[in-house]
Design an enzyme around this catalytic site. Structure first.
Site, PDB file in Angstrom:
ATOM      1  N   ARG A  27       8.727 -39.539  90.145  1.00 27.04           N
ATOM      2  CA  ARG A  27       8.092 -38.018  90.093  1.00 27.04           C
ATOM      3  C   ARG A  27       8.102 -36.978  88.701  1.00 27.04           C
ATOM      4  O   ARG A  27       6.473 -37.073  88.177  1.00 27.04           O
ATOM      5  CB  ARG A  27       9.308 -37.213  90.652  1.00 27.04           C
ATOM      6  N   ASP A  28       9.574 -37.036  88.106  1.00 30.95           N
ATOM      7  CA  ASP A  28       8.729 -36.453  86.676  1.00 30.95           C
ATOM      8  C   ASP A  28       8.674 -37.450  85.434  1.00 30.95           C
ATOM      9  O   ASP A  28       7.821 -36.819  84.458  1.00 30.95           O
ATOM     10  CB  ASP A  28      10.447 -35.783  85.975  1.00 30.95           C
ATOM     11  N   HIS A  83      19.898 -31.847  84.168  1.00 30.58           N
ATOM     12  CA  HIS A  83      17.992 -32.760  84.124  1.00 30.58           C
ATOM     13  C   HIS A  83      18.094 -32.120  82.276  1.00 30.58           C
ATOM     14  O   HIS A  83      17.823 -30.636  81.673  1.00 30.58           O
ATOM     15  CB  HIS A  83      17.282 -31.595  85.139  1.00 30.58           C
ATOM     16  N   HIS A 107      15.897 -33.047  79.188  1.00 28.12           N
ATOM     17  CA  HIS A 107      14.948 -33.696  78.728  1.00 28.12           C
ATOM     18  C   HIS A 107      15.306 -33.797  76.786  1.00 28.12           C
ATOM     19  O   HIS A 107      15.740 -33.103  76.811  1.00 28.12           O
ATOM     20  CB  HIS A 107      13.246 -32.920  78.288  1.00 28.12           C
ATOM     21  N   CYS A 110       6.547 -32.135  82.158  1.00 30.84           N
ATOM     22  CA  CYS A 110       6.020 -31.151  82.903  1.00 30.84           C
ATOM     23  C   CYS A 110       4.620 -30.656  82.427  1.00 30.84           C
ATOM     24  O   CYS A 110       4.800 -30.250  81.371  1.00 30.84           O
ATOM     25  CB  CYS A 110       7.066 -29.644  83.181  1.00 30.84           C
TER      26      CYS A 110
END
Ligand code: COA
Ligand code: ZN
Length: 300
Positions: free
Chosen positions: A24-25, A214, A216, A247
């Site tokens: 997904r991401d 989560h 990055h 995103c």
């Protein structure tokens, strides 16, 4: 010989739960739009390495994120249904999740109005009201709910976010009966001190078991932020094969913390993840081939 459990400053940690977000991401923001069959193949490969928790896609507008269309077809083809979560941005997405018998949904609440508007065209307040309805309905129907508290440290439009406000918003969502809260540094700007401070504040009124993190890896601080979280009792982390991702609505958002880096560090620290790193590296190869991208994960 008994298995050595190394005691570090983080205390005795035996196991860390890894939630893979690559399907997904990871692939939502790449130029190469993967077919449903390729997404299926990638998920199967990740499962072979022992990963038991995968965010497989999202039920979002195909105009907003074309790479996620076909998530319903993908879900139908997969067999270990209770290993998968699907992102839903609103009631329409939730209805699609229900129709497809999804067992776990991920809600995303960007904590600033500017970012939430860009992402799902709603203010924070509007989303909060809608998410309460979705969480209520999920609890009635035995659907597990996670809520991402997104841009929890820095927003690409509004800058640094006040952690007192983030705690307040998180506690509101917890009061709705959500199963899990994911604290997300969506644009990879947080540092370990900020991570510790936020988790410390959250732990004052909550059990740390209900949180995951989560990160990055924009500034190469992903693993440092994991360590800071471990010190605050967090035991669940998102990561993404190869460190793909970002995103599309958050300028400056680069790749996720790579799964191979997370699993590699845990292995060096004698913390079990249930994931075989050699097999994981084959998934990395596959992801690289499918997306034609240079991957940022370093543990290979
Ligand atoms: N899944 C699929 N389609 C959806 C949808 C969903 N969850 N929600 C709305 N739509 C469709 C509507 O049916 C409508 O379709 P139409 O143009 O054919 O009539 C269209 O999208 C617009 O609907 P509207 O309710 O006005 O939505 P919007 O334009 O305000 O957009 C979102 C809101 C949430 C649908 C859109 O911003 C979105 O999908 N964002 C996804 C963000 C994302 O995935 N970010 C990355 C992860 S953090
Ligand atoms: Zn992310």
């Amino acid at each position: 010989m008994p298995r050595l459990v190394r005691s570090t400053k983080v205390g005795i940690v035996n196991f860390v739960h890894v939630n893979e977000v690559g399907p997904r991401d990871g692939i939502q923001n790449t130029n190469a739009v993967l077919s449903v069959s390729e997404r299926f193949e990638l998920i199967r490969s990740l499962e072979k390495s022992g990963i038991q928790s995968i965010e497989i896609g999202s039920f979002v507008s195909p105009k907003a994120v074309p790479s996620m269309s076909g998530t319903d077809k993908l879900f139908k083809r997969l067999s270990n249904k209770n290993n998968y979560s699907v992102l839903v941005p609103n009631l329409k997405g939730f209805n699609l999740a229900q129709e497809n018998n999804v067992e776990e949904i991920c809600l995303v609440l960007c904590v600033t109005d500017s970012m939430n508007k860009k992402n799902i065209n709603k203010t924070v307040e509007e989303s909060t009201i809608e998410f309460k309805k979705i969480i209520d309905e999920s609890n009635r129907n035995n659907i597990r709910t996670k809520c991402y508290i997104s841009v929890a440290f820095y927003c690409p439009y509004e800058g640094k976010v006040d952690n007192g406000y983030v705690v307040e918003l998180t506690n509101t969502i917890i009061s709705y009966g959500v199963d899990e809260i994911v604290i997300a540094d969506t644009i990879g700007q947080a540092n370990p001190s900020e991570v510790k401070e936020l988790f410390k504040k959250l732990a004052r009124s909550n059990n740390t078991d209900q949180f995951s993190a989560h990160f990055h890896d924009t500034k190469a601080l992903g693993l440092s932020n994991v360590f800071a979280s471990l010190e605050e009792g967090i035991r669940k982390f998102d990561s993404c094969i190869g460190g793909l991702g970002g995103c599309p609505f958050a300028p400056g958002s680069t790749g996720n913390l790579a799964t191979e880096d997370l699993v590699g560090m845990m292995e060096m620290m004698n913390i079990d993840t249930g994931i075989d790193i050699d097999s994981l590296l084959q998934s990395r190869e596959l992801a690289s081939k499918m997306t034609s991208l240079e991957l940022i994960g370093r543990m290979y």
